[in-house]
Write an enzyme that holds these catalytic residues in place. Structure first.
Site, PDB file in Angstrom:
ATOM      1  N   LEU A  15       0.835  -1.213   0.000  1.00 47.10           N
ATOM      2  CA  LEU A  15       0.000   0.000   0.000  1.00 47.10           C
ATOM      3  C   LEU A  15       0.866   1.260   0.000  1.00 47.10           C
ATOM      4  CD1 LEU A  15      -2.936  -0.772   2.467  1.00 47.10           C
ATOM      5  CD2 LEU A  15      -2.911  -0.859  -0.026  1.00 47.10           C
ATOM      6  N   CYS A 382      29.276  -0.744 -10.447  1.00 47.15           N
ATOM      7  CA  CYS A 382      29.748  -1.934  -9.739  1.00 47.15           C
ATOM      8  C   CYS A 382      30.043  -3.060 -10.738  1.00 47.15           C
ATOM      9  CB  CYS A 382      28.772  -2.327  -8.642  1.00 47.15           C
ATOM     10  SG  CYS A 382      29.616  -3.196  -7.314  1.00 47.15           S
ATOM     11  N   LEU A 383      29.175  -4.080 -10.846  1.00 47.30           N
ATOM     12  CA  LEU A 383      29.441  -5.113 -11.845  1.00 47.30           C
ATOM     13  C   LEU A 383      29.523  -4.476 -13.240  1.00 47.30           C
ATOM     14  CD1 LEU A 383      29.727  -8.243 -12.195  1.00 47.30           C
ATOM     15  CD2 LEU A 383      27.336  -8.235 -12.876  1.00 47.30           C
ATOM     16  N   HIS A 508      28.345   2.629  -5.584  1.00 43.34           N
ATOM     17  CA  HIS A 508      26.932   2.782  -5.969  1.00 43.34           C
ATOM     18  C   HIS A 508      26.469   4.228  -5.786  1.00 43.34           C
ATOM     19  CE1 HIS A 508      25.891  -1.525  -6.400  1.00 43.34           C
ATOM     20  NE2 HIS A 508      26.958  -1.666  -5.624  1.00 43.34           N
ATOM     21  N   GLU A 510      24.003   5.669  -7.049  1.00 43.49           N
ATOM     22  CA  GLU A 510      22.536   5.780  -6.997  1.00 43.49           C
ATOM     23  C   GLU A 510      22.020   5.857  -5.560  1.00 43.49           C
ATOM     24  OE1 GLU A 510      24.272   3.097  -7.689  1.00 43.49           O
ATOM     25  OE2 GLU A 510      23.266   1.228  -7.145  1.00 43.49           O
TER      26      GLU A 510
END
Ligand code: GLN
Length: 549
Positions: A15, A382-383, A508, A510
């Site tokens: 929700l 990363c990868l 990362h 992000e």
């Protein structure tokens, strides 16, 4: 003294409890209060780090290296303040602490039980951030749905906290669903009545009911919910579906959620909401002047939650660039030498996603090659960065079998290798290189221009790294290691000259992009995509002009 708000959920999962909690936190923060949010999850894993993205979506990582639920990402993106280990607690972690204490003899002579020992440990952790004196308000989101067997001890802990604290220091918000029956053309309140009753049976009575709905609630329905759920009508808040999660704080402001909360908590002297930056962001988001198409190359693309922070970072970066970012999901497992041109030809940029294991890596390498050769803006995370290194080794340096030892332990050229300190690691949980580390950026590099700094801090989650035995070979061949960890020389950023935008990062970025602070790498990546799309459009115009001349 901090005040405590608990957010529970009823009727169904999904929700948007995390978004409601984050929106309420945003509104309270915008009125000058210091707010933090924490999430208590009822599952037995000690943390979500060992969960497959298909099970639980992205694993979000904090500065201090906690592997957490993706809702913490929302908390950070909304509040623009970092969370920590203490902000995400699971049943597994609670039991681990209690069992360790039992082994140490802390309860010597006593039977260790769910009540009081487990509930006491839950309560201790629920109060921890409030006890730090850093916050006026601590919002706790309870994972799961009221009535679940495993959430019972958490609800019991909330009941006890509510009983122990002065009335004005604790508040319960219950998020529920008001379904619309198409055939009857009616909104139905019964599931909400049941879920509030269930919560009350467990001893907790909500002060505010937030109703998720596809249609507006009229006064009559609000009164009905209020009457049967025993709250005042102004404590029934409509949470209608929004175009974007970032609209929800403003919808909650219109509904007066923050004001009713402030009144009930007897907080006076708060200021008017300061949401200027937030509104500017929303204005830009809703009226983009351009559009770019970005390919997201990953192996979990069918599940949107797997790349949550990347998708949100695109939204932040798009808005600041006045640009809609249309993300095209491309499954790396099905990307091959033969179809790569066809599948990537309409993109304005591509991002190769993080990941683990061998599935889909050859497709990722094909995508990097395409971006490198076609001057298409490339961003590897990363990868994705590791695949860029492998691609360069194979196709530019001529080491056809180059690989990461994660996928091929006996490769002739292990250009990505297991980190030294990882070699002795046996357990899987919480043992990667996790959290924020410093990175020094080379002067004059693209990364340097983008960050406008030569020292940054970014978050990590990996076991393999760029193999520095090959560092000089790469430098001589033109791949620039433009960012390194200053204490161990681990390569954090690689980039290419003579390419409009080619950046791979071991960390990362992000995870640090927020509405009010979009991440510079994403901002510049979208800028590069815009340029690419403009160039392509110009080239097409020139071509038609030539053809018609
Ligand atoms: N599997 C790689 C490693 O562990 C990359 C991890 C990731 O993309 N988060 O190093």
């Amino acid at each position: 003294m901090a005040k405590y708000i608990f957010v529970t959920g009823g009727v169904t999962s999904s929700l948007g409890k995390g978004i409601i909690a984050a929106s309420l936190a945003k509104l309270l923060q915008s009125r000058g209060l210091k707010v933090t949010i924490q999430k208590f999850d009822p599952y037995i894993n000690v943390d979500p780090g060992t969960l497959n993205p298909y099970e639980h979506g992205e694993c979000y990582v904090t500065d201090d290296g906690a592997e957490t639920d993706l809702d913490l990402g929302h908390y950070e993106r909304f509040l623009n303040t970092p969370t920590s280990q203490a902000n995400n607690v699971t049943t597994g972690r609670i039991y681990q602490t209690v069992i360790n204490k039992e082994r140490q003899g802390d309860y010597l002579g006593k039977t260790v039980q769910v009540v009081p020992h487990i509930t006491d440990e839950i309560k201790r952790r629920m109060m921890l951030l409030g006890d730090s004196n850093k916050f006026d308000i601590v919002i706790t989101e309870l994972g799961g749905t009221v009535g679940d067997i495993e959430s019972l001890p958490f609800v019991e802990a909330v009941r006890q906290i509510q009983w122990e604290l002065p009335e004005e220091d604790c508040l319960i918000v219950h998020l529920t669903l008001i379904p619309y029956l198409k055939a009857a053309k009616e909104l139905k309140t019964k599931p909400t009545q049941h879920s509030v009753r269930l919560l009350s049976q467990e001893g907790v009575h909500p002060n505010v009911i937030v109703c998720r709905t596809e249609h507006p609630l009229n006064d009559e329905i609000k009164r009905k919910i209020a009457l049967f759920c025993n709250v005042k009508p102004n404590a029934v808040i409509e949470a209608i579906d929004a175009n974007t999660i970032y609209e929800v704080p403003l919808k909650m402001l219109d509904e007066g959620l923050d004001v009713i909360v402030l009144k009930k908590l007897q907080i006076n002297g708060y200021s008017a909401p300061e949401l200027g930056k937030w509104r500017t962001f929303l204005d830009k988001l809703s009226s983009p002047k351009n559009k770019v198409t970005v390919g997201l190359i990953g192996k979990y693309v069918e599940l949107q939650d797997a790349y949550k922070s990347i998708l949100e970072a695109f939204i932040h970066a798009g808005a600041i660039n006045d640009c809609k970012v249309q993300v095209v999901n491309i499954h790396s497992e099905f990307l091959t030498k033969d179809n790569v041109n066809e599948k990537l030809k309409d993109l304005d940029a591509l991002l190769v996603a993080p990941g683990f294991g061998a599935r889909g890596v050859e497709g990722k390498i094909e995508a990097v090659k395409y971006a490198r050769e076609n001057m298409l803006p490339f961003f590897g995370i990363c990868l994705g960065m590791q695949m860029a290194v492998i691609e360069y080794a194979r196709n530019v340096m001529g080491w056809g079998k180059a690989h990461s030892t994660e996928m091929d332990v006996s490769t002739s050229h292990p250009v990505i290798a297991l980190m030294e300190e990882q070699k002795k690691v046996k357990n899987k949980g919480g043992t990667m290189r996790l959290g924020a580390y410093e990175c020094t950026i080379e002067k004059g590099s693209l990364a340097n221009q983008i960050y406008q700094s030569n020292s940054i801090s970014e978050r990590h989650r990996h076991r393999w790294e760029f193999n520095n035995n090959y560092l000089n070979d790469f430098i001589n061949a033109g791949l620039i290691p433009s960012g390194k960890n200053p204490s161990n020389n681990l390569v954090e950023i690689v980039e290419l000259k003579n390419h409009p935008f080619f950046i791979g990062v071991q960390y990362h970025p992000e995870l640090k992009s927020t509405v009010e602070n979009p991440h510079p790498l994403f901002v510049h990546f979208i800028k590069a995509a815009k340029l690419f799309s403009e160039k392509r459009a110009n080239a097409a115009v020139n071509k038609t002009q030539k053809e018609t001349a």
